[in-house]
Design an enzyme around this catalytic site. Structure first.
Site, PDB file in Angstrom:
ATOM      1  N   HIS A   1       0.823  -1.216   0.000  1.00 57.24           N
ATOM      2  CA  HIS A   1       0.000   0.000   0.000  1.00 57.24           C
ATOM      3  C   HIS A   1       0.859   1.269   0.000  1.00 57.24           C
ATOM      4  CE1 HIS A   1      -3.303  -2.746   1.229  1.00 57.24           C
ATOM      5  NE2 HIS A   1      -2.349  -3.286   1.961  1.00 57.24           N
TER       6      HIS A   1
ATOM      7  N   SER B   1      14.076  20.324 -18.464  1.00 53.42           N
ATOM      8  CA  SER B   1      12.863  21.114 -18.625  1.00 53.42           C
ATOM      9  C   SER B   1      13.192  22.367 -19.424  1.00 53.42           C
ATOM     10  CB  SER B   1      12.322  21.501 -17.253  1.00 53.42           C
ATOM     11  OG  SER B   1      11.611  22.719 -17.320  1.00 53.42           O
TER      12      SER B   1
ATOM     13  N   LYS C   1      15.696  20.713 -13.402  1.00 55.01           N
ATOM     14  CA  LYS C   1      14.991  19.447 -13.590  1.00 55.01           C
ATOM     15  C   LYS C   1      15.781  18.376 -14.334  1.00 55.01           C
ATOM     16  CE  LYS C   1      10.726  19.212 -13.206  1.00 55.01           C
ATOM     17  NZ  LYS C   1      10.010  18.398 -12.257  1.00 55.01           N
TER      18      LYS C   1
ATOM     19  N   GLU D   1       8.447   7.446 -17.902  1.00 57.09           N
ATOM     20  CA  GLU D   1       7.035   7.857 -17.890  1.00 57.09           C
ATOM     21  C   GLU D   1       6.331   7.415 -19.161  1.00 57.09           C
ATOM     22  OE1 GLU D   1       6.579  12.077 -16.295  1.00 57.09           O
ATOM     23  OE2 GLU D   1       8.733  11.833 -16.387  1.00 57.09           O
TER      24      GLU D   1
END
Ligand code: ARG
Length: 464
Positions: free
Chosen positions: A155, A276, A282, A289
């Site tokens: 979880h 970025s 970044k 992803e």
């Protein structure tokens, strides 16, 4: 001129634009031509083609193949699909008199089913190899970092400490099942539909066993009507890719999460992150992803294609042409995504301080319950007592190691001074030494088994 020019007038241009599959099925050219060469040989065995005719057709088809390979194939506006295109070109090369005999007894229905199976069979080894490579990368990493602890989660809350290698190896076994699925699917894929004709079979005494041998299929389909409409192998492959896509996505998600600075257990190599356009600091895990995102389309393709199949009446229906794009997408996606993940895993840095330092003392609560069990307390009662102690530690704002003995005793009188000895992360890991458990010796066993499996598969040259 269309193939059905004898019966029908010219088709509306809008219909052609909508129905033509050549723009995407041209990549089946090698399979289509291989099927036609085998069919020409089989026709010659029946006497439909003389030996000279057979030779001329085979040579003509080889030339068309060469044109495709060289990028020299010139598309004509009438090329509806790959079958029509090859036939049209062969006719230009050999004349209608000869080229027109090749289609005797054959339909595009048994032809396309043969092509697609042949093409997919040819793609399997490349996919299997890439899965195997990712498995290899996981084993290497697991071996390299053996001994490093990390929090194990359920979880997404800390549950019990585990070895980082145990986490890595958990993906090895998922991929191993994917490889098994691919292997199983291959058997059902390797069935020859050619000779089924449009739906009812072939009247020219065509030797289907010979065709199967020539094309490398392991057996012939048993029912011609089933053969032309069966796309189970496409659905199966789409399921295989959807589930593999899910596994890759889950691995990607773990990597994204554990390499986020808030976790910091892992660090991704700069080659596998992107920057970025606005925020200079970044380093985003874009490739991971996208692997996670692509899984969505792989799943969607499976659902979409099953929906195409579900309402079809028996026999070939044009709806079946919808099989190709999802299949091509799945194959292309897997062939690109798998090496990216292998690269990420191979270049992964492990930050031992962070992964071991990230362990929270409450992840040792089970050790306390087990401690009471050893003192003869039934597990359920022990669980309750430890729950109280954990609650008390939270109230006092201390960890389990700093909770005073009288608090433990208040939770259960069986707690003694030796309780603090069980509050040790590594010991908690080492105690879990059941086969398949996270104890170092068991993980080493897993790694050895995995390496043996990879070695054996390499030797057998599986899924070839
Ligand atoms: N392009 C078609 C397909 O991909 C080939 C088979 C066409 N057969 C037919 N009867 N229209 O399914």
């Amino acid at each position: 001129m269309t193939l059905w020019a004898g019966r029908l007038t010219e088709t509306d241009a809008k219909v052609r634009l909508f129905c033509d599959s050549f723009p995407f099925d041209r990549r089946l050219y090698a399979a289509d031509i291989a099927g036609s060469i085998a069919y020409a040989k089989a026709l010659a065995r029946t006497g439909i083609l003389s030996f000279e005719e057979r030779q001329a057709i085979v040579r003509g088809l080889e030339q068309v193949l060469a044109e495709f390979k060289l990028g020299a194939f010139v598309v004509s506006p009438g090329d509806e699909d790959i079958h029509t295109a090859v036939e049209r070109r062969l006719t230009e090369l050999l004349g209608e008199e000869l080229a027109g005999k090749l289609h005797t007894g054959r339909s595009r229905n048994d032809q396309v089913a043969t092509d697609l199976r042949l093409w997919l069979l040819g793609e399997l080894p490349g996919i299997a190899d890439r899965i195997r490579d990712l498995q290899g990368a996981l084993v290497e990493a697991a071996e390299k970092h053996l001994g490093v602890l990390m929090p194990g989660y359920t979880h997404l809350r800390q549950a019990q400490p585990i070895l980082l290698s145990h986490w890595l190896m958990s993906y090895f076994w998922r991929l191993s099942r994917d490889r098994e699925r691919l292997e199983g699917l291959k058997e059902r894929l390797s069935v020859l539909p050619l000779g089924a004709g449009a739906l009812a079979g072939n009247p020219w005494g065509i030797d289907r066993e010979y065709l199967a041998r020539e094309l490398g299929f392991s057996r012939c389909s048993e029912n011609s009507l089933d053969a032309v409409s069966d796309r189970d192998y496409v659905a199966e492959f789409l399921f295989f890719s959807a589930l593999l896509g899910v596994h890759l996505s889950q691995l990607a998600e773990d990597l994204i999460l554990f390499s986020a600075p808030e976790f910091g257990f892992l660090e991704l190599s700069e080659a596998y992150v992107t920057g970025s356009s606005l925020m200079p600091q970044k380093a985003n895990p874009d490739p991971l992803e996208l692997i996670r995102g692509r899984a969505g389309r792989l799943i969607g393709n499976l659902c979409g294609f099953l929906s195409v199949l579900k309402g079809l009446p028996s026999g070939y229906n044009k709806d079946l042409q919808e099989d190709k794009e999802p299949l091509f997408f799945a194959v292309d996606t897997l062939k690109l995504a798998l090496p990216v993940l292998s690269g990420v895993v191979r270049t992964l840095k492990v930050n031992r301080n962070r992964s071991e330092g990230g362990l929270r003392e409450e992840a040792l609560a089970t050790e306390l319950a087990d401690y009471l069990v050893e003192k003869g307390i039934p597990f359920r009662a022990a669980h309750r007592a430890v729950g109280k102690a954990v609650r008390r530690a939270l109230e006092l704002g201390v960890g389990l190691r700093s909770l005073p003995l009288e608090e433990y005793r208040a939770a259960h009188p069986a707690f003694g001074e030796d309780v603090y000895r069980v509050l040790d992360f590594r010991q908690a890991v080492e105690r879990r030494n059941s086969p398949g458990g996270t104890a170092a010796a068991r993980v080493r066993e897993q790694i050895e088994k995995a390496k043996e499996l990879l070695r054996k598969e390499e030797e057998d040259g599986e899924v070839s």
